[in-house]
Design an enzyme around this catalytic site. Structure first.
Site, PDB file in Angstrom:
ATOM      1  N   TRP A 106      50.902 -10.314  11.151  1.00 27.80           N
ATOM      2  CA  TRP A 106      52.250 -10.680  10.684  1.00 27.80           C
ATOM      3  C   TRP A 106      53.165 -10.981  11.854  1.00 27.80           C
ATOM      4  O   TRP A 106      54.018 -11.865  11.763  1.00 27.80           O
ATOM      5  CB  TRP A 106      52.810  -9.610   9.757  1.00 27.80           C
ATOM      6  CG  TRP A 106      51.937  -9.435   8.545  1.00 27.80           C
ATOM      7  CD1 TRP A 106      51.179  -8.356   8.220  1.00 27.80           C
ATOM      8  CD2 TRP A 106      51.703 -10.414   7.511  1.00 27.80           C
ATOM      9  NE1 TRP A 106      50.487  -8.600   7.060  1.00 27.80           N
ATOM     10  CE2 TRP A 106      50.789  -9.842   6.606  1.00 27.80           C
ATOM     11  CE3 TRP A 106      52.158 -11.711   7.281  1.00 27.80           C
ATOM     12  CZ2 TRP A 106      50.330 -10.515   5.471  1.00 27.80           C
ATOM     13  CZ3 TRP A 106      51.711 -12.394   6.150  1.00 27.80           C
ATOM     14  CH2 TRP A 106      50.810 -11.806   5.272  1.00 27.80           C
ATOM     15  N   ASP A 176      60.569  -6.661  11.098  1.00 20.85           N
ATOM     16  CA  ASP A 176      59.901  -6.862   9.815  1.00 20.85           C
ATOM     17  C   ASP A 176      59.426  -5.475   9.376  1.00 20.85           C
ATOM     18  O   ASP A 176      58.513  -4.909   9.974  1.00 20.85           O
ATOM     19  CB  ASP A 176      58.715  -7.815  10.009  1.00 20.85           C
ATOM     20  CG  ASP A 176      57.871  -7.953   8.756  1.00 20.85           C
ATOM     21  OD1 ASP A 176      58.180  -7.320   7.722  1.00 20.85           O
ATOM     22  OD2 ASP A 176      56.873  -8.709   8.812  1.00 20.85           O
ATOM     23  N   LYS A 200      56.003  -3.503  -1.560  1.00 20.46           N
ATOM     24  CA  LYS A 200      55.225  -2.340  -1.145  1.00 20.46           C
ATOM     25  C   LYS A 200      55.993  -1.059  -1.495  1.00 20.46           C
ATOM     26  O   LYS A 200      55.615  -0.338  -2.396  1.00 20.46           O
ATOM     27  CB  LYS A 200      54.889  -2.404   0.350  1.00 20.46           C
ATOM     28  CG  LYS A 200      53.851  -3.488   0.679  1.00 20.46           C
ATOM     29  CD  LYS A 200      54.397  -4.405   1.680  1.00 20.46           C
ATOM     30  CE  LYS A 200      53.498  -5.448   2.301  1.00 20.46           C
ATOM     31  NZ  LYS A 200      52.426  -6.056   1.582  1.00 20.46           N
TER      32      LYS A 200
HETATM   33  C1  LIG Z   1      54.265  -6.582   7.573  1.00 17.40           C
HETATM   34  C2  LIG Z   1      54.268  -7.773   6.664  1.00 17.40           C
HETATM   35  N1  LIG Z   1      55.068  -8.813   6.938  1.00 17.40           N
HETATM   36  C3  LIG Z   1      55.104  -9.892   6.154  1.00 17.40           C
HETATM   37  C4  LIG Z   1      54.313 -10.012   5.035  1.00 17.40           C
HETATM   38  C5  LIG Z   1      54.401 -11.244   4.190  1.00 17.40           C
HETATM   39  O1  LIG Z   1      55.190 -10.952   3.118  1.00 17.40           O
HETATM   40  P1  LIG Z   1      55.488 -11.962   1.929  1.00 17.40           P
HETATM   41  O2  LIG Z   1      54.216 -12.095   1.162  1.00 17.40           O
HETATM   42  O3  LIG Z   1      56.589 -11.258   1.186  1.00 17.40           O
HETATM   43  O4  LIG Z   1      55.942 -13.242   2.520  1.00 17.40           O
HETATM   44  C6  LIG Z   1      53.468  -8.948   4.694  1.00 17.40           C
HETATM   45  C7  LIG Z   1      52.617  -9.025   3.502  1.00 17.40           C
HETATM   46  O5  LIG Z   1      51.768  -8.224   3.249  1.00 17.40           O
HETATM   47  C8  LIG Z   1      53.451  -7.815   5.533  1.00 17.40           C
HETATM   48  O6  LIG Z   1      52.646  -6.778   5.249  1.00 17.40           O
END
Ligand SMILES: Cc1ncc(COP(=O)(O)O)c(C=O)c1O
Length: 365
Positions: A106, A176, A200
């Site tokens: 991520w 994030d 989550k």
């Molecule tokens: C730490 C993290 N950041 C970003 C995301 C992406 O999130 P989204 O699907 O809401 O765009 C995730 C998805 O699992 C994640 O775990």
């Protein structure tokens, strides 16, 4: 299986388990919200009934996370993935550089989006060890002129988590927190901006929560299109256009549940106890189960581990599936198994997983 059960032991990585009490409340109110004769989904987002829900969700989050004055809580769409682009669009001007701490997939995605929009640099990276660790805060390299420093507080795929956050002084810190927001108390005032997809710890998918310091927001690029500006959401209390009303309603119910559990400190204690059950099964197995994360970087939200070979992993996962466990196969980049133990995953589910791991070890050693 626990009495106030759901049908399965849900260890999904996200969307993930939600508190049974919140689901039941939503069910009870589903057809007639608060005597309106309509479902919450059928109400105008301009109605006083919906606005009350919307404002309660914001106030509950401020209260539970002890968000200081001078910060706004915003509801956006587009997931955390849109934040990967929105943060540099707003806060990475020409002539400045933004630093990224690389701790997993991520972070890489966030970096890749920012790279399309401006100049970026790697402030620290754990890639060499296939992201089994978290850089020490002292290892972060950036200078005072950086536009901001970006971290991923919990690495959902690799199962690592920052145990403490850097003090970045005048450099804005952006995080994030998609997979660990609301899982432990921390000092929000260290951050200029926090974002998290809800699916989550906060609720269902469809809404992204942003916590932003107002004086930072005011420095944003004014040329960004309306819907991609944080200021648009802040100015109209996230009601500039139609927000995802049902998702925000669910967030409110889940925040009420967190409060009823004793708040974030109580949730954190339980999260530690839950994760400990699974880490104990790994650590006492004499190498039968091998954790991916280094012990000092272990996540309380995503426990990642492998078995000796893929055949044994398949056998374990098949048996787990038969016994009602869901979501345990690991991400393809790590392989093996991953148990996501978010706030709403009951202690009893973690206990059941520990028992399964111990029994499987005994039978297959
Ligand atoms: C730490 C993290 N950041 C970003 C995301 C992406 O999130 P989204 O699907 O809401 O765009 C995730 C998805 O699992 C994640 O775990």
């Amino acid at each position: 299986m626990e009495k106030n059960f759901k049908k399965v032991y849900n260890f999904n990585a996200g969307p993930a388990a939600l508190p049974l009490a919140a689901l039941q409340k939503a069910q009870a109110e589903f057809l007639d919200f608060n005597g309106t004769g309509m479902s919450i989904m059928e109400l105008s987002h301009r109605s006083k009934e919906y606005e009350a829900v919307h404002n309660q969700a914001i106030e509950l989050l401020k209260d539970l996370m002890a968000i200081p004055a001078g910060y706004d809580v915003l509801f956006l769409q587009g997931g955390a993935s849109l934040q990967f682009a929105m943060t540099p669009m707003n806060f990475l001007p020409a002539g400045k550089k933004a630093g990224y701490a690389m701790t997993g997939v991520w972070s890489e995605k966030a970096y890749a989006e920012a790279e399309k929009l401006g100049e970026v640099f790697v402030a620290a990276s754990a890639k060499a060890g296939n992201y089994c660790s978290i850089p020490a805060v002292e290892e972060l390299q950036y200078d005072e002129a950086a536009a901001y420093l970006h971290i991923t507080s919990n690495n959902t795929i690799f199962g690592t988590q920052w145990q403490n956050f850097p003090e970045t002084g005048s450099v804005p810190l952006i995080a994030d927190m998609s997979s660990d927001i609301l899982s432990k108390p921390f000092d929000v005032s260290k951050f200029a901006l926090i974002y998290a997809g809800a699916q989550k710890n906060l609720g269902p998918s469809g809404v992204t929560v942003v916590i932003i310091r107002r004086d930072f927001m005011e420095q944003a690029n004014k040329q960004v299109p309306t819907m991609l500006r944080y200021g648009t959401y802040a100015k109209d209390n996230s009601l500039y256009n139609t927000p995802p009303t049902f998702s925000i309603y669910m967030v409110k119910l889940i925040l009420e549940w967190v409060k009823a559990q004793g708040g974030v400190a109580a949730i954190h204690k339980r999260n530690q106890e839950k994760a400990a059950l699974i880490y104990q099964a790994i650590d006492s197995s004499e190498g039968f189960y091998v954790g991916h994360a280094e012990p000092e970087a272990r996540s309380l939200m995503n426990v990642t581990f492998r078995l000796a070979n893929e055949g044994l992993e398949k056998k374990f996962l098949d048996q787990a599936k038969k016994e009602g466990f869901v979501g345990l196969p690991g991400h393809r980049l790590v392989g093996g198994c991953r148990a996501s133990t978010y706030n709403a995953v009951p202690y009893e589910s973690c206990q059941a997983l520990q028992e399964l791991m111990l029994a499987f070890h005994k039978e297959n050693a």
